[in-house]
Scaffold this motif. Structure first.
Motif, short mmCIF file in Angstrom:
data_model
loop_
_atom_site.label_atom_id
_atom_site.label_comp_id
_atom_site.label_asym_id
_atom_site.label_seq_id
_atom_site.Cartn_x
_atom_site.Cartn_y
_atom_site.Cartn_z
N ALA A 49 7.07 -16.66 0.64
CA ALA A 49 5.64 -16.41 0.49
C ALA A 49 5.31 -14.93 0.33
CB ALA A 49 4.89 -16.97 1.71
N VAL A 50 6.06 -14.07 1.00
CA VAL A 50 5.73 -12.64 1.06
C VAL A 50 6.37 -11.83 -0.06
CG1 VAL A 50 6.16 -10.56 2.45
CG2 VAL A 50 5.20 -12.61 3.52
N LEU A 51 7.57 -12.19 -0.45
CA LEU A 51 8.32 -11.34 -1.38
C LEU A 51 7.66 -11.14 -2.75
CD1 LEU A 51 12.00 -12.17 -0.47
CD2 LEU A 51 11.00 -9.89 -0.61
N PRO A 52 6.99 -12.12 -3.34
CA PRO A 52 6.38 -11.85 -4.65
C PRO A 52 5.44 -10.65 -4.66
CG PRO A 52 6.45 -14.21 -4.28
CD PRO A 52 6.89 -13.56 -2.99
N SER A 53 4.64 -10.48 -3.61
CA SER A 53 3.73 -9.32 -3.57
C SER A 53 4.50 -8.02 -3.35
CB SER A 53 2.68 -9.49 -2.47
OG SER A 53 3.27 -9.48 -1.18
N MET A 54 5.60 -8.08 -2.60
CA MET A 54 6.44 -6.90 -2.43
C MET A 54 7.13 -6.53 -3.74
SD MET A 54 8.33 -7.41 1.28
CE MET A 54 7.46 -7.25 2.83
N ILE A 55 7.60 -7.54 -4.45
CA ILE A 55 8.26 -7.30 -5.74
C ILE A 55 7.28 -6.67 -6.73
CG2 ILE A 55 9.20 -8.51 -7.76
CD1 ILE A 55 10.53 -10.45 -5.71
N GLU A 56 6.05 -7.14 -6.71
CA GLU A 56 5.03 -6.59 -7.60
C GLU A 56 4.80 -5.11 -7.32
OE1 GLU A 56 0.38 -7.44 -8.94
OE2 GLU A 56 1.40 -8.77 -7.51
N ARG A 57 4.85 -4.74 -6.05
CA ARG A 57 4.64 -3.34 -5.66
C ARG A 57 5.94 -2.54 -5.66
NH1 ARG A 57 3.60 -3.01 -0.54
NH2 ARG A 57 2.82 -0.89 -0.73
N ARG A 58 7.08 -3.25 -5.83
CA ARG A 58 8.40 -2.62 -5.81
C ARG A 58 8.63 -1.84 -4.51
NH1 ARG A 58 10.55 -3.41 -10.85
NH2 ARG A 58 12.36 -2.12 -10.37
N SER A 59 8.23 -2.49 -3.42
CA SER A 59 8.38 -1.84 -2.11
C SER A 59 8.23 -2.89 -1.02
CB SER A 59 7.30 -0.76 -1.93
OG SER A 59 7.35 -0.20 -0.64
N SER A 70 21.65 -12.97 0.63
CA SER A 70 21.30 -13.36 -0.73
C SER A 70 19.98 -12.76 -1.16
CB SER A 70 21.25 -14.90 -0.84
OG SER A 70 22.53 -15.45 -0.66
N PHE A 71 18.97 -12.81 -0.29
CA PHE A 71 17.69 -12.19 -0.60
C PHE A 71 17.85 -10.68 -0.78
CE2 PHE A 71 15.19 -15.97 0.82
CZ PHE A 71 14.26 -15.99 -0.21
N ALA A 72 18.72 -10.05 0.01
CA ALA A 72 18.94 -8.61 -0.13
C ALA A 72 19.45 -8.27 -1.52
CB ALA A 72 19.91 -8.12 0.94
N LEU A 73 20.39 -9.06 -2.02
CA LEU A 73 20.93 -8.83 -3.36
C LEU A 73 19.88 -9.05 -4.44
CD1 LEU A 73 24.39 -10.56 -2.86
CD2 LEU A 73 24.04 -8.13 -3.38
N GLU A 74 19.05 -10.06 -4.24
CA GLU A 74 18.04 -10.39 -5.25
C GLU A 74 16.86 -9.44 -5.23
OE1 GLU A 74 19.08 -15.19 -5.00
OE2 GLU A 74 17.32 -14.38 -3.97
N ALA A 75 16.46 -8.98 -4.04
CA ALA A 75 15.28 -8.14 -3.93
C ALA A 75 15.60 -6.65 -4.03
CB ALA A 75 14.56 -8.42 -2.60
N GLY A 76 16.87 -6.29 -3.87
CA GLY A 76 17.27 -4.89 -3.90
C GLY A 76 16.83 -4.14 -5.15
#
Length: 263
Positions: A127-137, A171-177
């Motif tokens: 739920a949270v990661l898409p907004s973090m990805i959008e901000r790249r942070s 796995s999330f670390a590799l994908e979101a890094g």
């Protein structure tokens, strides 16, 4: 050292009791703005009031973390109020059956702890990661456990759920890094508190015919530092992983156990 967490928006699950309360107040003392989530909002409110007394903004959101629709609504609420989510700290979790072998553990007990300890964290990150990805942070801190690093007889279901959380974290670390997002796991050992004393130590004391204090000392003797961790120890590790001090650390398990899992 300034951890630069002032005014950061921090979403914390399981903030009401024990280490969850300690984590919540540790972030409040750093000046973070807080989104506190859990099923029992009445239990969360006293902690929220303590945080507000430190002059920080706090909202309390009811949420069953095992239900994806509710975690999506949780993230939407945080974004609606604060405009962003800088840090997600997944403290919520359960202990599962204690003192049962794998063959004594029921399918229902196994499913329940896996749903909470694994799926709950997956749902909030989803739920949270898409907004973090959008901000790249962003920073994600999952609270695991050292029984998910070495295993433990009599704690199969809990151990399995925390091993699974490690895989989810890595796995999330590799994908979101690539988007500048750190995803790590803080792994407490035994943490002094009601659950440790009234469940874990009480179980050992009953089985061995020893006092509660003797049971506590037996657990402490397993660790290099000969002491059991406190809620504050876990909270400080979460602050570190949520701050820019740990900017180059991702996908790791940080044992907070006085020297057991890594030795």
């Amino acid at each position: 050292m300034d951890l630069q967490l002032k005014d950061k928006v921090v979403l914390i699950t399981g903030p009401a009791k024990g280490m969850g309360s300690a984590v919540t107040l540790a972030f409040a003392k750093e000046g973070a703005r807080l989104v506190l989530a859990g099923r029992d909002t009445a239990a969360i409110e006293p902690v929220a009031q303590q945080a507000r007394a430190l002059d920080v903004e706090v909202i309390v959101v009811p949420c069953d973390l095992t239900q994806s629709a509710q975690t999506e609504a949780l993230a939407a609420r945080a974004l609606d109020v604060f405009g962003r989510i800088d840090v997600l700290v997944n403290v919520a979790g359960g202990s599962g059956p204690i003192g049962k072998t794998g063959w004594e553990t029921t399918a229902e007990e196994f499913d329940e702890i896996v749903q909470l300890n694994m799926k709950g964290c997956f749902n909030t990150m989803h739920a949270v990661l898409p907004s973090m990805i959008e901000r790249r942070s962003g920073k994600v801190v999952n609270v695991g456990g050292t029984f998910g690093m070495r295993g433990r007889a009599g704690r199969m279901a809990y151990s399995a759920s925390k091993w699974g959380l490690r895989g989810i974290t890595k796995s999330f670390a590799l994908e979101a890094g690539p988007y500048g997002i750190n995803v790590n796991c803080v792994a407490p050992g035994m943490v002094d508190g009601p659950r440790f004393r009234e469940k874990v130590c009480a179980n050992m004391a009953s089985k061995l015919g020893i006092t509660l204090e003797d049971a506590m000392q037996r657990h402490a003797a397993d660790y290099a530092l000969r002491r059991v961790s406190t809620d504050a120890d876990v909270a400080h590790a979460c602050l570190f992983m949520a701050s820019e001090v740990s900017r180059q650390i991702t996908g790791v398990d940080l044992p907070v156990d006085g020297g057991w899992a890594a030795l």
